[in-house]
Scaffold this motif. Structure first.
Motif, PDB file in Angstrom:
ATOM      1  N   UNK A 238       0.803  -1.223   0.000  1.00 58.69           N
ATOM      2  CA  UNK A 238       0.000   0.000   0.000  1.00 58.69           C
ATOM      3  C   UNK A 238       0.837   1.274   0.000  1.00 58.69           C
ATOM      4  N   UNK A 239       2.119   1.183  -0.407  1.00 57.38           N
ATOM      5  CA  UNK A 239       2.956   2.375  -0.325  1.00 57.38           C
ATOM      6  C   UNK A 239       2.448   3.527  -1.186  1.00 57.38           C
ATOM      7  N   UNK A 240       1.869   3.220  -2.352  1.00 56.25           N
ATOM      8  CA  UNK A 240       1.364   4.295  -3.209  1.00 56.25           C
ATOM      9  C   UNK A 240       0.209   5.034  -2.551  1.00 56.25           C
ATOM     10  N   UNK A 241      -0.662   4.285  -1.889  1.00 57.70           N
ATOM     11  CA  UNK A 241      -1.799   4.897  -1.206  1.00 57.70           C
ATOM     12  C   UNK A 241      -1.353   5.682   0.024  1.00 57.70           C
ATOM     13  N   UNK A 242      -0.327   5.174   0.695  1.00 53.32           N
ATOM     14  CA  UNK A 242       0.136   5.801   1.933  1.00 53.32           C
ATOM     15  C   UNK A 242       1.076   6.977   1.693  1.00 53.32           C
ATOM     16  N   UNK A 243       1.637   7.086   0.488  1.00 54.27           N
ATOM     17  CA  UNK A 243       2.683   8.076   0.218  1.00 54.27           C
ATOM     18  C   UNK A 243       2.285   9.515   0.557  1.00 54.27           C
ATOM     19  N   UNK A 244       1.091   9.983   0.178  1.00 54.04           N
ATOM     20  CA  UNK A 244       0.755  11.381   0.517  1.00 54.04           C
ATOM     21  C   UNK A 244       0.769  11.650   2.019  1.00 54.04           C
ATOM     22  N   UNK A 245       0.212  10.725   2.796  1.00 53.63           N
ATOM     23  CA  UNK A 245       0.196  10.906   4.251  1.00 53.63           C
ATOM     24  C   UNK A 245       1.607  10.826   4.824  1.00 53.63           C
ATOM     25  N   UNK A 246       2.423   9.937   4.289  1.00 54.09           N
ATOM     26  CA  UNK A 246       3.799   9.810   4.773  1.00 54.09           C
ATOM     27  C   UNK A 246       4.622  11.052   4.459  1.00 54.09           C
ATOM     28  N   UNK A 247       4.396  11.630   3.279  1.00 47.87           N
ATOM     29  CA  UNK A 247       5.108  12.865   2.930  1.00 47.87           C
ATOM     30  C   UNK A 247       4.730  13.994   3.877  1.00 47.87           C
ATOM     31  N   UNK A 248       3.429  14.153   4.115  1.00 47.30           N
ATOM     32  CA  UNK A 248       2.964  15.227   4.992  1.00 47.30           C
ATOM     33  C   UNK A 248       3.518  15.066   6.402  1.00 47.30           C
ATOM     34  N   UNK A 249       3.535  13.837   6.881  1.00 51.05           N
ATOM     35  CA  UNK A 249       4.070  13.567   8.219  1.00 51.05           C
ATOM     36  C   UNK A 249       5.553  13.903   8.297  1.00 51.05           C
ATOM     37  N   UNK A 250       6.305  13.526   7.278  1.00 47.64           N
ATOM     38  CA  UNK A 250       7.736  13.811   7.274  1.00 47.64           C
ATOM     39  C   UNK A 250       8.011  15.315   7.262  1.00 47.64           C
ATOM     40  N   UNK A 251       7.221  16.055   6.518  1.00 51.38           N
ATOM     41  CA  UNK A 251       7.401  17.509   6.485  1.00 51.38           C
ATOM     42  C   UNK A 251       7.163  18.100   7.871  1.00 51.38           C
ATOM     43  N   UNK A 252       6.144  17.612   8.562  1.00 50.82           N
ATOM     44  CA  UNK A 252       5.878  18.111   9.915  1.00 50.82           C
ATOM     45  C   UNK A 252       7.038  17.788  10.862  1.00 50.82           C
ATOM     46  N   UNK A 253       7.550  16.557  10.773  1.00 52.86           N
ATOM     47  CA  UNK A 253       8.676  16.162  11.623  1.00 52.86           C
ATOM     48  C   UNK A 253       9.896  17.025  11.327  1.00 52.86           C
ATOM     49  N   UNK A 254      10.192  17.237  10.065  1.00 57.28           N
ATOM     50  CA  UNK A 254      11.367  18.015   9.679  1.00 57.28           C
ATOM     51  C   UNK A 254      11.252  19.461  10.167  1.00 57.28           C
ATOM     52  N   UNK A 255      10.067  20.045  10.041  1.00 61.87           N
ATOM     53  CA  UNK A 255       9.879  21.426  10.494  1.00 61.87           C
ATOM     54  C   UNK A 255      10.036  21.532  12.005  1.00 61.87           C
ATOM     55  N   UNK A 256       9.498  20.544  12.723  1.00 61.42           N
ATOM     56  CA  UNK A 256       9.620  20.572  14.178  1.00 61.42           C
ATOM     57  C   UNK A 256      11.077  20.432  14.603  1.00 61.42           C
ATOM     58  N   UNK A 257      11.809  19.537  13.949  1.00 59.88           N
ATOM     59  CA  UNK A 257      13.216  19.360  14.283  1.00 59.88           C
ATOM     60  C   UNK A 257      14.031  20.600  13.948  1.00 59.88           C
ATOM     61  N   UNK A 258      13.670  21.269  12.860  1.00 61.96           N
ATOM     62  CA  UNK A 258      14.371  22.497  12.494  1.00 61.96           C
ATOM     63  C   UNK A 258      14.145  23.578  13.547  1.00 61.96           C
ATOM     64  N   UNK A 259      12.932  23.692  14.075  1.00 60.53           N
ATOM     65  CA  UNK A 259      12.646  24.669  15.123  1.00 60.53           C
ATOM     66  C   UNK A 259      13.438  24.348  16.373  1.00 60.53           C
ATOM     67  N   UNK A 260      13.506  23.054  16.731  1.00 60.44           N
ATOM     68  CA  UNK A 260      14.271  22.663  17.911  1.00 60.44           C
ATOM     69  C   UNK A 260      15.752  22.970  17.732  1.00 60.44           C
ATOM     70  N   UNK A 261      16.263  22.775  16.524  1.00 58.09           N
ATOM     71  CA  UNK A 261      17.665  23.048  16.250  1.00 58.09           C
ATOM     72  C   UNK A 261      17.958  24.531  16.403  1.00 58.09           C
ATOM     73  N   UNK A 262      17.048  25.351  15.908  1.00 60.20           N
ATOM     74  CA  UNK A 262      17.266  26.804  15.985  1.00 60.20           C
ATOM     75  C   UNK A 262      17.216  27.281  17.434  1.00 60.20           C
ATOM     76  N   UNK A 263      16.308  26.693  18.225  1.00 63.40           N
ATOM     77  CA  UNK A 263      16.221  27.084  19.623  1.00 63.40           C
ATOM     78  C   UNK A 263      17.479  26.670  20.387  1.00 63.40           C
ATOM     79  N   UNK A 264      18.002  25.471  19.993  1.00 62.99           N
ATOM     80  CA  UNK A 264      19.188  24.974  20.669  1.00 62.99           C
ATOM     81  C   UNK A 264      20.422  25.790  20.361  1.00 62.99           C
TER      82      UNK A 264
END
Length: 264
Positions: A238-264
């Motif tokens: 089901x990777x093709x069906x799951x891909x949009x949700x997985x992309x969106x989740x990864x973007x959220x994780x990356x943005x959160x980690x970037x904010x934490x890095x900047x604060x640190x």
């Protein structure tokens, strides 16, 4: 077998020896190959282990190693393409050489030997090729811009050979191991971005022995896909069906980690 001196490859070599196979191993580390031979000889008396220290990413060296092992052992009934390297990192920061190195080893190493051996195995009229890929071949994973394309390419090659070689009596198995407790995984952690660690950290950690057994059992049963664990099975189907949700989740994780890095 390529990459048979460490991690999943060494576990596969051990299990094949226990099944009565003569082994021909190709890997870069001469010391580790000798250690693997000694360990197998101690555990499986009478096991025949021949090895060549070579870089499968070097076409000339890979073909020469194949010729030498065929001279010693004959045309193989099984070939396992397991050699691989992974150096995670951000695409805009990694040197191009990282991309080239991983493609050379992970994809072109398998391609070269498959191209070398397929006609010989077809002439015999039987055989099995086992490609050890990765969950990174299902969808784009943050931090794997150099690694994932090599495994996508391997996946494509296996899909083609599955249909092209069937009439020659050569079966193909494509394995997708999840995170496995190996020296390679430990090396990945040295360059893995924080977001990548979070994204890839939820699938658990498997032992090389368990992954090797799953791969061989699936291949022995004539399966094309071997997907250990629920996560890999879900992605495989089901990777093709799951891909949009997985992309969106990864973007959220990356943005959160970037904010934490900047604060640190």
């Amino acid at each position: 077998m390529t990459g048979g001196s460490s991690g999943i490859g060494r576990a596969l070599a051990r299990k094949l020896a226990l099944r009565g196979f003569d082994l021909g191993l190709i890997a870069r580390g001469e010391d580790r190959l000798a250690e693997t031979e000694a360990a197998l000889a101690a555990e499986v008396p009478g096991a025949r282990v021949e090895w060549i220290a070579a870089d499968v990413g070097d076409e000339t060296a890979a073909r020469a190693a194949s010729h030498a092992l065929i001279g010693r052992l004959g045309i193989p009934s099984w070939v396992v393409f397991n050699a691989g390297i992974a150096r995670p990192g951000l695409f805009v920061e990694q040197p191009l050489s990282d991309h080239v190195d991983q493609m050379r080893t992970n994809y072109f190493g398998a391609l070269t030997l498959a191209h070398e051996l397929a006609p010989k195995m077809a002439a015999v009229g039987r055989g099995r090729m086992v490609f050890v890929s990765s969950g990174a071949a299902f969808f784009g994973i943050y931090g794997y811009g150099a690694y994932a394309p090599s495994k996508f390419a391997m996946r494509g090659l296996a899909e083609v050979l599955r249909v092209e070689l069937a009439a020659s009596g050569i079966e193909v198995t494509l394995a997708y191991p999840p995170d496995t407790d190996t020296p390679q995984l430990a090396a990945e952690a040295l360059t893995k971005p924080a977001a990548t660690k979070e994204i890839t950290g939820g699938g658990g950690l498997w032992t090389a022995d368990r992954i090797a057994e799953d791969i061989l059992r699936g291949a022995e049963r004539g399966r094309f896909l071997v997907t250990p664990g629920v996560q890999m099975r879900l992605l495989a189907h089901a990777h093709s069906l799951l891909a949009p949700a997985l992309r969106a989740w990864q973007v959220r994780v990356a943005r959160r980690q970037e904010k934490l890095f900047r604060k640190g």
